[in-house]
Each structure stands twice: as C-alpha cells, then as structure tokens.
Design a protein around this motif. Structure first.
Motif, PDB file in Angstrom:
ATOM      1  N   VAL A 154      42.517  34.435  59.461  1.00  0.00           N
ATOM      2  CA  VAL A 154      41.612  33.364  59.082  1.00  0.00           C
ATOM      3  C   VAL A 154      40.678  33.869  57.982  1.00  0.00           C
ATOM      4  O   VAL A 154      40.140  34.970  58.069  1.00  0.00           O
ATOM      5  CB  VAL A 154      40.783  32.894  60.311  1.00  0.00           C
ATOM      6  CG1 VAL A 154      39.791  31.826  59.920  1.00  0.00           C
ATOM      7  CG2 VAL A 154      41.694  32.412  61.410  1.00  0.00           C
ATOM      8  N   CYS A 155      40.483  33.054  56.942  1.00  0.00           N
ATOM      9  CA  CYS A 155      39.567  33.393  55.844  1.00  0.00           C
ATOM     10  C   CYS A 155      38.139  33.419  56.385  1.00  0.00           C
ATOM     11  O   CYS A 155      37.701  32.483  57.056  1.00  0.00           O
ATOM     12  CB  CYS A 155      39.690  32.374  54.724  1.00  0.00           C
ATOM     13  SG  CYS A 155      38.530  32.650  53.361  1.00  0.00           S
ATOM     14  N   SER A 163      48.000  33.415  54.835  1.00  0.00           N
ATOM     15  CA  SER A 163      49.160  34.278  55.012  1.00  0.00           C
ATOM     16  C   SER A 163      49.037  35.522  54.146  1.00  0.00           C
ATOM     17  O   SER A 163      49.476  36.595  54.518  1.00  0.00           O
ATOM     18  CB  SER A 163      50.448  33.522  54.673  1.00  0.00           C
ATOM     19  OG  SER A 163      50.376  33.045  53.352  1.00  0.00           O
ATOM     20  N   GLU A 164      48.419  35.377  52.991  1.00  0.00           N
ATOM     21  CA  GLU A 164      48.196  36.513  52.099  1.00  0.00           C
ATOM     22  C   GLU A 164      46.703  36.595  51.841  1.00  0.00           C
ATOM     23  O   GLU A 164      46.065  35.608  51.495  1.00  0.00           O
ATOM     24  CB  GLU A 164      48.946  36.296  50.780  1.00  0.00           C
ATOM     25  CG  GLU A 164      48.941  37.521  49.900  1.00  0.00           C
ATOM     26  CD  GLU A 164      49.772  37.296  48.644  1.00  0.00           C
ATOM     27  OE1 GLU A 164      49.315  37.734  47.590  1.00  0.00           O
ATOM     28  OE2 GLU A 164      50.838  36.681  48.739  1.00  0.00           O
ATOM     29  N   CYS A 165      46.126  37.768  52.042  1.00  0.00           N
ATOM     30  CA  CYS A 165      44.676  37.853  51.959  1.00  0.00           C
ATOM     31  C   CYS A 165      44.232  39.137  51.274  1.00  0.00           C
ATOM     32  O   CYS A 165      45.007  40.045  51.039  1.00  0.00           O
ATOM     33  CB  CYS A 165      44.069  37.759  53.342  1.00  0.00           C
ATOM     34  SG  CYS A 165      44.684  39.031  54.460  1.00  0.00           S
ATOM     35  N   ASN A 166      42.961  39.173  50.969  1.00  0.00           N
ATOM     36  CA  ASN A 166      42.314  40.337  50.376  1.00  0.00           C
ATOM     37  C   ASN A 166      41.040  40.620  51.163  1.00  0.00           C
ATOM     38  O   ASN A 166      40.406  39.711  51.672  1.00  0.00           O
ATOM     39  CB  ASN A 166      41.945  40.062  48.918  1.00  0.00           C
ATOM     40  CG  ASN A 166      43.164  39.780  48.071  1.00  0.00           C
ATOM     41  OD1 ASN A 166      43.978  40.660  47.863  1.00  0.00           O
ATOM     42  ND2 ASN A 166      43.312  38.535  47.631  1.00  0.00           N
ATOM     43  N   PHE A 167      40.668  41.888  51.207  1.00  0.00           N
ATOM     44  CA  PHE A 167      39.445  42.268  51.907  1.00  0.00           C
ATOM     45  C   PHE A 167      38.369  42.560  50.877  1.00  0.00           C
ATOM     46  O   PHE A 167      38.587  43.304  49.932  1.00  0.00           O
ATOM     47  CB  PHE A 167      39.692  43.507  52.779  1.00  0.00           C
ATOM     48  CG  PHE A 167      38.492  43.896  53.578  1.00  0.00           C
ATOM     49  CD1 PHE A 167      38.182  43.217  54.747  1.00  0.00           C
ATOM     50  CD2 PHE A 167      37.651  44.918  53.172  1.00  0.00           C
ATOM     51  CE1 PHE A 167      37.073  43.555  55.502  1.00  0.00           C
ATOM     52  CE2 PHE A 167      36.543  45.261  53.916  1.00  0.00           C
ATOM     53  CZ  PHE A 167      36.254  44.576  55.086  1.00  0.00           C
ATOM     54  N   PHE A 168      37.188  41.970  51.056  1.00  0.00           N
ATOM     55  CA  PHE A 168      36.070  42.202  50.165  1.00  0.00           C
ATOM     56  C   PHE A 168      34.849  42.572  50.982  1.00  0.00           C
ATOM     57  O   PHE A 168      34.503  41.885  51.939  1.00  0.00           O
ATOM     58  CB  PHE A 168      35.742  40.945  49.334  1.00  0.00           C
ATOM     59  CG  PHE A 168      36.769  40.645  48.289  1.00  0.00           C
ATOM     60  CD1 PHE A 168      36.796  41.358  47.104  1.00  0.00           C
ATOM     61  CD2 PHE A 168      37.712  39.656  48.505  1.00  0.00           C
ATOM     62  CE1 PHE A 168      37.752  41.079  46.142  1.00  0.00           C
ATOM     63  CE2 PHE A 168      38.661  39.377  47.553  1.00  0.00           C
ATOM     64  CZ  PHE A 168      38.685  40.092  46.365  1.00  0.00           C
ATOM     65  N   VAL A 175      39.583  37.262  52.939  1.00  0.00           N
ATOM     66  CA  VAL A 175      39.421  35.960  52.255  1.00  0.00           C
ATOM     67  C   VAL A 175      40.748  35.526  51.662  1.00  0.00           C
ATOM     68  O   VAL A 175      41.615  36.343  51.321  1.00  0.00           O
ATOM     69  CB  VAL A 175      38.345  36.026  51.147  1.00  0.00           C
ATOM     70  CG1 VAL A 175      36.974  36.252  51.732  1.00  0.00           C
ATOM     71  CG2 VAL A 175      38.663  37.081  50.112  1.00  0.00           C
ATOM     72  N   CYS A 176      40.924  34.218  51.531  1.00  0.00           N
ATOM     73  CA  CYS A 176      42.141  33.658  50.946  1.00  0.00           C
ATOM     74  C   CYS A 176      42.061  33.731  49.427  1.00  0.00           C
ATOM     75  O   CYS A 176      41.020  34.077  48.854  1.00  0.00           O
ATOM     76  CB  CYS A 176      42.334  32.218  51.417  1.00  0.00           C
ATOM     77  SG  CYS A 176      41.036  31.092  50.872  1.00  0.00           S
ATOM     78  N   ARG A 177      43.157  33.390  48.760  1.00  0.00           N
ATOM     79  CA  ARG A 177      43.197  33.432  47.290  1.00  0.00           C
ATOM     80  C   ARG A 177      42.150  32.490  46.668  1.00  0.00           C
ATOM     81  O   ARG A 177      41.532  32.819  45.669  1.00  0.00           O
ATOM     82  CB  ARG A 177      44.588  33.057  46.789  1.00  0.00           C
ATOM     83  CG  ARG A 177      45.618  34.119  47.024  1.00  0.00           C
ATOM     84  CD  ARG A 177      46.971  33.661  46.448  1.00  0.00           C
ATOM     85  NE  ARG A 177      47.965  34.659  46.635  1.00  0.00           N
ATOM     86  CZ  ARG A 177      48.232  35.606  45.750  1.00  0.00           C
ATOM     87  NH1 ARG A 177      47.575  35.686  44.631  1.00  0.00           N
ATOM     88  NH2 ARG A 177      49.176  36.483  46.000  1.00  0.00           N
ATOM     89  N   ARG A 178      41.970  31.306  47.233  1.00  0.00           N
ATOM     90  CA  ARG A 178      41.010  30.335  46.696  1.00  0.00           C
ATOM     91  C   ARG A 178      39.596  30.892  46.737  1.00  0.00           C
ATOM     92  O   ARG A 178      38.853  30.818  45.757  1.00  0.00           O
ATOM     93  CB  ARG A 178      41.103  29.033  47.470  1.00  0.00           C
ATOM     94  CG  ARG A 178      40.330  27.908  46.780  1.00  0.00           C
ATOM     95  CD  ARG A 178      40.320  26.632  47.575  1.00  0.00           C
ATOM     96  NE  ARG A 178      39.282  26.834  48.593  1.00  0.00           N
ATOM     97  CZ  ARG A 178      39.263  26.275  49.771  1.00  0.00           C
ATOM     98  NH1 ARG A 178      40.224  25.478  50.127  1.00  0.00           N
ATOM     99  NH2 ARG A 178      38.291  26.507  50.615  1.00  0.00           N
ATOM    100  N   SER A 181      38.997  33.718  44.188  1.00  0.00           N
ATOM    101  CA  SER A 181      38.763  33.289  42.802  1.00  0.00           C
ATOM    102  C   SER A 181      37.320  32.828  42.598  1.00  0.00           C
ATOM    103  O   SER A 181      36.830  32.838  41.487  1.00  0.00           O
ATOM    104  CB  SER A 181      39.743  32.175  42.419  1.00  0.00           C
ATOM    105  OG  SER A 181      39.527  31.041  43.233  1.00  0.00           O
ATOM    106  N   VAL A 182      36.624  32.444  43.654  1.00  0.00           N
ATOM    107  CA  VAL A 182      35.232  32.030  43.553  1.00  0.00           C
ATOM    108  C   VAL A 182      34.344  33.261  43.327  1.00  0.00           C
ATOM    109  O   VAL A 182      33.298  33.172  42.697  1.00  0.00           O
ATOM    110  CB  VAL A 182      34.790  31.279  44.838  1.00  0.00           C
ATOM    111  CG1 VAL A 182      33.305  30.977  44.828  1.00  0.00           C
ATOM    112  CG2 VAL A 182      35.591  30.007  44.996  1.00  0.00           C
ATOM    113  N   GLU A 183      34.778  34.409  43.828  1.00  0.00           N
ATOM    114  CA  GLU A 183      33.978  35.647  43.726  1.00  0.00           C
ATOM    115  C   GLU A 183      33.628  35.976  42.310  1.00  0.00           C
ATOM    116  O   GLU A 183      34.099  35.972  41.343  1.00  0.00           O
ATOM    117  CB  GLU A 183      34.740  36.812  44.344  1.00  0.00           C
ATOM    118  CG  GLU A 183      34.867  36.684  45.828  1.00  0.00           C
ATOM    119  CD  GLU A 183      33.574  36.900  46.570  1.00  0.00           C
ATOM    120  OE1 GLU A 183      32.799  37.796  46.224  1.00  0.00           O
ATOM    121  OE2 GLU A 183      33.337  36.137  47.502  1.00  0.00           O
TER     122      GLU A 183
END
Length: 183
Positions: A154-155, A163-168, A175-178, A181-183
């Motif tokens: 979960v984002c 399904s595909e995520c990044n850690f920040f 977080v999700c791709r959407r 991109s806000v970051e």
C-alpha cells in the motif's frame, strides 16, 4: 462475585503482604488480570505455582464483573521453564516480551492470538538455540495482531494498492509511481 476457570501465563508477580502475592496473568479469555494469592509466599503453599513468573497455569479465580483484580481459588501448573532462571540472557528476553504485553495490553482485553503468540515466544526463548530471534519475531507479530502491522503493498501517501513501488525517507514509506512523481 463470579468464579471463572481459565488458562494463563504469569507475566509478573509481586509480594504484597507478609505471605501474600499478587500475580499478573495474561489469558486468552479475559486478557490481563491481577490475581491475589493469599499465602502464596509460603513455601508450603498449594498455590505456589501461581506465584512464579513465566509459567502457564490453569486457574480458578473469583472476580467481580468488569473488574481486573480477583482472588485465586485454585491453580494447576501446565508449563514451566526452569531453564530461564539459570540463563540470565534468556530470562531478560522473556522479561522484555512480558513487559511489552503488560505495557501495551489493557486490562480485561481478551485476545486468543496474543495469548498464543506469548506462549510460542516463551517456549522458543526457553528451549531453542536461536532464541535471540524470538524477540524480534514477537515484536513484529504483536504489532500485526494489534492492528499496527506493516503494509508493504500500500502506498504510504495515497493508500492505493501498488505492485511496483519505491521507498523514500522523506515520505517514510513505500510510494506508488504517481506519488513519486509529485516528490
């Protein structure tokens, strides 16, 4: 005053008077309750098994409806871990697990899952060679059973399933791709 019979783990024990003891017992049926053990500090007491910590007992208690303190009527030992008293590191690990149950579980809040988890971890620490991992396992499982588990799919920003995520570090989670991109 009602009489109940239950199984429980003794997670704390305190001498209260000259010969009396109060034990904090964690049960699946009632949650955390205090039981007064009259004469429990005497070595000849029939209720001595209800005074030693890290024991699983089957007991009968007289307790008022909604109260968290009762009077012990009878007790029978189910499991005991004498190894813990001779191994300081294992004793400390089980103490920490029991302290967490005591600190984070309200009185009279029953939980079969927490009860089973506590028993599993006490047995693991008491008998297994890799007991040092038991505390970490307990903490993660306890948080999950309490509704505070990790949500890896979960984002952390928008709460959508990903399904595909990044850690920040800035967002403190996945977080999700959407949202990325806000970051």
């Amino acid at each position: 005053m009602n009489t109940y019979t239950a199984r429980g783990w003794i997670i704390r024990s305190v001498k209260t008077q000259e010969n009396s003891v109060e034990s904090l017992v964690f049960t699946s049926d009632f949650g955390k309750i205090w039981v007064k053990v009259p004469g429990g500090a005497k070595s000849s007491s029939k209720l001595l098994s209800a005074c030693d910590i890290f024991r699983e007992i089957e007991f009968s208690v007289a307790i008022a409806e909604g109260a968290y303190k009762g009077r012990l009527i009878s007790a029978r030992e189910l499991s005991s871990f004498e190894l813990l008293s001779g191994d300081f590191q294992r004793y400390v690990e089980v103490s920490r697990v029991c302290e967490l149950i005591d600190a984070l579980t309200p009185y009279r809040m029953p939980s079969e899952k927490k009860y089973k988890l506590l028993g599993e971890c006490i047995k693991w620490i008491g008998f297994e060679d890799n007991y040092i991992f038991a505390k970490a396992y307990f903490f993660v499982q306890y948080l999950s059973v309490s509704g505070h588990g990790l949500q890896l799919g979960v984002c952390s920003d928008c709460r959508n399933i990903i399904s595909e995520c990044n850690f920040f570090l800035a967002t403190e989670g996945l977080v999700c791709r959407r949202c990325k991109s806000v970051e």
